[in-house]
Design a protein around this motif. Structure first.
Motif, PDB file in Angstrom:
ATOM      1  N   ASP A  83     -89.115   7.430 -88.072  1.00  0.00           N
ATOM      2  CA  ASP A  83     -89.973   8.560 -87.691  1.00  0.00           C
ATOM      3  C   ASP A  83     -89.837   8.851 -86.209  1.00  0.00           C
ATOM      4  O   ASP A  83     -90.011   9.971 -85.760  1.00  0.00           O
ATOM      5  N   ARG A  84     -89.590   7.803 -85.456  1.00  0.00           N
ATOM      6  CA  ARG A  84     -89.370   7.915 -84.012  1.00  0.00           C
ATOM      7  C   ARG A  84     -88.846   6.589 -83.504  1.00  0.00           C
ATOM      8  O   ARG A  84     -88.948   5.572 -84.198  1.00  0.00           O
ATOM      9  N   ILE A  85     -88.250   6.658 -82.304  1.00  0.00           N
ATOM     10  CA  ILE A  85     -87.874   5.416 -81.614  1.00  0.00           C
ATOM     11  C   ILE A  85     -88.704   5.366 -80.341  1.00  0.00           C
ATOM     12  O   ILE A  85     -88.810   6.365 -79.624  1.00  0.00           O
ATOM     13  N   ILE A  86     -89.300   4.214 -80.095  1.00  0.00           N
ATOM     14  CA  ILE A  86     -90.085   4.060 -78.868  1.00  0.00           C
ATOM     15  C   ILE A  86     -89.360   3.095 -77.936  1.00  0.00           C
ATOM     16  O   ILE A  86     -89.006   1.984 -78.333  1.00  0.00           O
ATOM     17  N   VAL A  87     -89.134   3.554 -76.722  1.00  0.00           N
ATOM     18  CA  VAL A  87     -88.474   2.708 -75.732  1.00  0.00           C
ATOM     19  C   VAL A  87     -89.355   2.612 -74.490  1.00  0.00           C
ATOM     20  O   VAL A  87     -89.604   3.615 -73.814  1.00  0.00           O
ATOM     21  N   GLY A  88     -89.849   1.415 -74.249  1.00  0.00           N
ATOM     22  CA  GLY A  88     -90.648   1.166 -73.043  1.00  0.00           C
ATOM     23  C   GLY A  88     -89.747   0.518 -72.015  1.00  0.00           C
ATOM     24  O   GLY A  88     -89.231  -0.580 -72.240  1.00  0.00           O
ATOM     25  N   CYS A  89     -89.520   1.217 -70.900  1.00  0.00           N
ATOM     26  CA  CYS A  89     -88.524   0.729 -69.955  1.00  0.00           C
ATOM     27  C   CYS A  89     -88.740   1.437 -68.620  1.00  0.00           C
ATOM     28  O   CYS A  89     -89.165   2.591 -68.590  1.00  0.00           O
ATOM     29  N   ASP A  90     -88.412   0.746 -67.511  1.00  0.00           N
ATOM     30  CA  ASP A  90     -88.624   1.409 -66.225  1.00  0.00           C
ATOM     31  C   ASP A  90     -87.316   1.745 -65.516  1.00  0.00           C
ATOM     32  O   ASP A  90     -87.301   1.980 -64.321  1.00  0.00           O
ATOM     33  N   ASP A  91     -86.204   1.774 -66.232  1.00  0.00           N
ATOM     34  CA  ASP A  91     -84.915   2.094 -65.606  1.00  0.00           C
ATOM     35  C   ASP A  91     -84.239   3.213 -66.400  1.00  0.00           C
ATOM     36  O   ASP A  91     -83.941   3.048 -67.591  1.00  0.00           O
TER      37      ASP A  91
END
Ligand code: NAD
Length: 435
Positions: free
Chosen positions: A164-172
């Motif tokens: 349904d979605r891809i979640i990417v938590g990242c600071d770069d």
């Protein structure tokens, strides 16, 4: 890309195979040597529709390999996914011991730059801590990403291929672009690739599962009200489903949610709230309602037979926590079996795929039937715990002829109370009048 998957269970195996299927070179690691030996021979240790065929094809194409040593697996890999289990710890918070143990081994194994992606469901702050643990174990540059997984057992391959979605938590931003490229083949229908802060990504998984679990618990409470007032929850479900604000999924009343995720994630979310003194009575109530739903079902069976329960044989159809998986973790069926055995009943069980796992848990304390009808031989009642498709249209005449008493306790509302009455069955379901 060269990818390593750490933890080759329900999630790791599907994710690793899925990436191999789109052309990447994937090494899946697990500390369970038996599991890895089996996989190397193409024997798949879990039941998941469509998975075996993909695994065998990708092994043959030499895109999918299996390892027991994290160090060997992560050397030269660009992306390393952490997919180890995070079971409920004693205080309700997830036990992240395996995550940090694996993180340290990843740090020691890095031979150059690597992106370490936390896919396991972990409390807020875990990904940052993974960064610390790896940093202490390596002098190579690396980045960390929180990338929660939303696949559902029973349709895991499909869910991975069409999320349904891809979640990417990242600071770069450069890392985000690599993750975007990796997931691009699965988002061609325009489903969103959502980037956010690491902590928001971690909480997103708990948020989704809490919402889904809340819906199930609320539906079960509404079912109990319906039953108390002789209304019919299946009619009410139609009223709910037709409301465009509500949608049609997760509105089945029943035995409550089971499995390895929903229950533990709701408890973990409540634990996160408590740790920061955030009052969350709704979240706390979800689990309580779920527990009560299973207790009520068992109480009904015990009340029906009274003291005679110890002379009764109860058949059970379905054991896995939902259809199309052999996963018994948190399955309501186990709660039912345990309670019936404790009350002295004898129990026979039929499940299309989880027989081996059931045998490992219960040995000869229950009898395991090879077919759904043989399970009913001499039974004083049938309890239905999982809505496998083959249970939807059984031969009721044959059932009645095999059972000593024509009684059904249906935890999944498969049949119509009216038809069951016409067929001469005592029939108990959820949120509808008994016959
Ligand atoms: N099962 C699901 O439907 C699902 C869906 C979404 C997210 N999740 C989350 O994904 C994570 C994995 O879940 P799962 O159901 O695949 O668990 P699982 O128990 O099926 O698999 C985990 C695997 O990791 C291995 N492992 C643990 N520590 C290890 C280590 N240090 N080194 C090597 N291998 C190690 C275990 O041997 C096991 O085979 C959990 O955090 C879970 O909450 C699960």
């Amino acid at each position: 890309m060269k990818i390593a998957i750490i933890g080759t269970g329900y999630v790791g195996l599907v994710v690793g195979t899925g990436f191999a299927e789109s052309g990447h070179w994937v090494t899946c690691v697990d500390r369970d040597t038996e599991r890895i030996d089996a996989l190397r021979k193409g024997n798949v240790p879990i039941y998941e529709p469509g998975l075996e065929e993909l695994i065998i094809r990708n092994i043959e194409e030499e895109r999918l390999t299996f390892e027991t040593d994290i160090g060997n697996a992560v050397a030269d890999k660009l992306v390393i996914f952490l997919c180890v289990d995070t079971p409920k710890g004693e205080d309700g918070s997830p036990d992240t011991g395996s995550v940090f143990e694996a993180a340290e081994a990843i740090g020691k194994g890095l031979t150059g730059y690597g992106i370490v992606v936390v896919k396991s469901t972990c409390p807020i702050g875990t990904t940052e801590k993974v960064r610390e643990v790896i940093g202490k174990a390596t002098s190579h540059p690396f980045d960390v990403v929180a990338n929660p997984e939303f696949l559902r057992e029973g349709s895991a391959v499909d869910d991975f291929m069409r999320p349904d979605r891809i979640i990417v938590g990242c600071d770069d931003v450069r890392v985000v672009e690599i993750m975007r490229e990796l997931y691009a083949p699965y988002l061609r229908t325009g489903k969103p690739f959502l980037t956010m802060g690491i902590r928001s990504a971690e909480l997103s998984k708990y948020a989704v599962n809490s919402m889904l679990a809340a819906r199930i618990s609320l539906m079960n409470e509404l079912a109990n009200i319906a039953e108390a007032y002789e209304a019919d929850i299946s009619e009410i479900r139609e009223a709910l489903m037709s409301d465009s604000r509500l949608g049609s999924t997760y509105l089945f009343p029943g035995l409550g949610f089971g499995g390895a995720c929903l229950a533990k994630d709701v408890i973990a979310a409540a634990h996160l709230a408590r740790r920061r003194d955030v009052p969350c009575p709704v979240l706390e109530g979800i689990t309580e309602t779920n527990r009560r739903q299973q207790q009520n079902f068992v109480s009904r069976i015990l009340a029906f037979y009274g003291d005679a329960i110890s002379e009764k044989k109860v058949a059970l159809w379905g054991a896995s926590f939902k259809p199309r998986t052999d996963d018994l973790r948190g399955a309501p069926a186990l709660y039912i079996i345990d309670a019936l055995l404790e009350a002295g009943a004898s129990v026979s069980v039929y499940d299309p795929v989880s027989t081996k796992k059931l045998a490992a848990i219960y040995g000869d304390r229950i009898s395991l039937a090879p077919k759904m009808y043989t399970c009913l031989e001499g039974a004083d009642g049938l309890a239905i715990a999982t809505e496998w498709r083959e249970f939807h249209y059984p031969d009721f005449e044959r059932m009645g002829s095999m059972m000593r008493e024509k009684v059904i306790f249906d935890g999944r509302n498969l049949f119509s109370p009216k038809s069951m009455a016409e067929l001469g069955f005592r029939y108990f379901s959820i949120g509808r009048s008994s016959t």
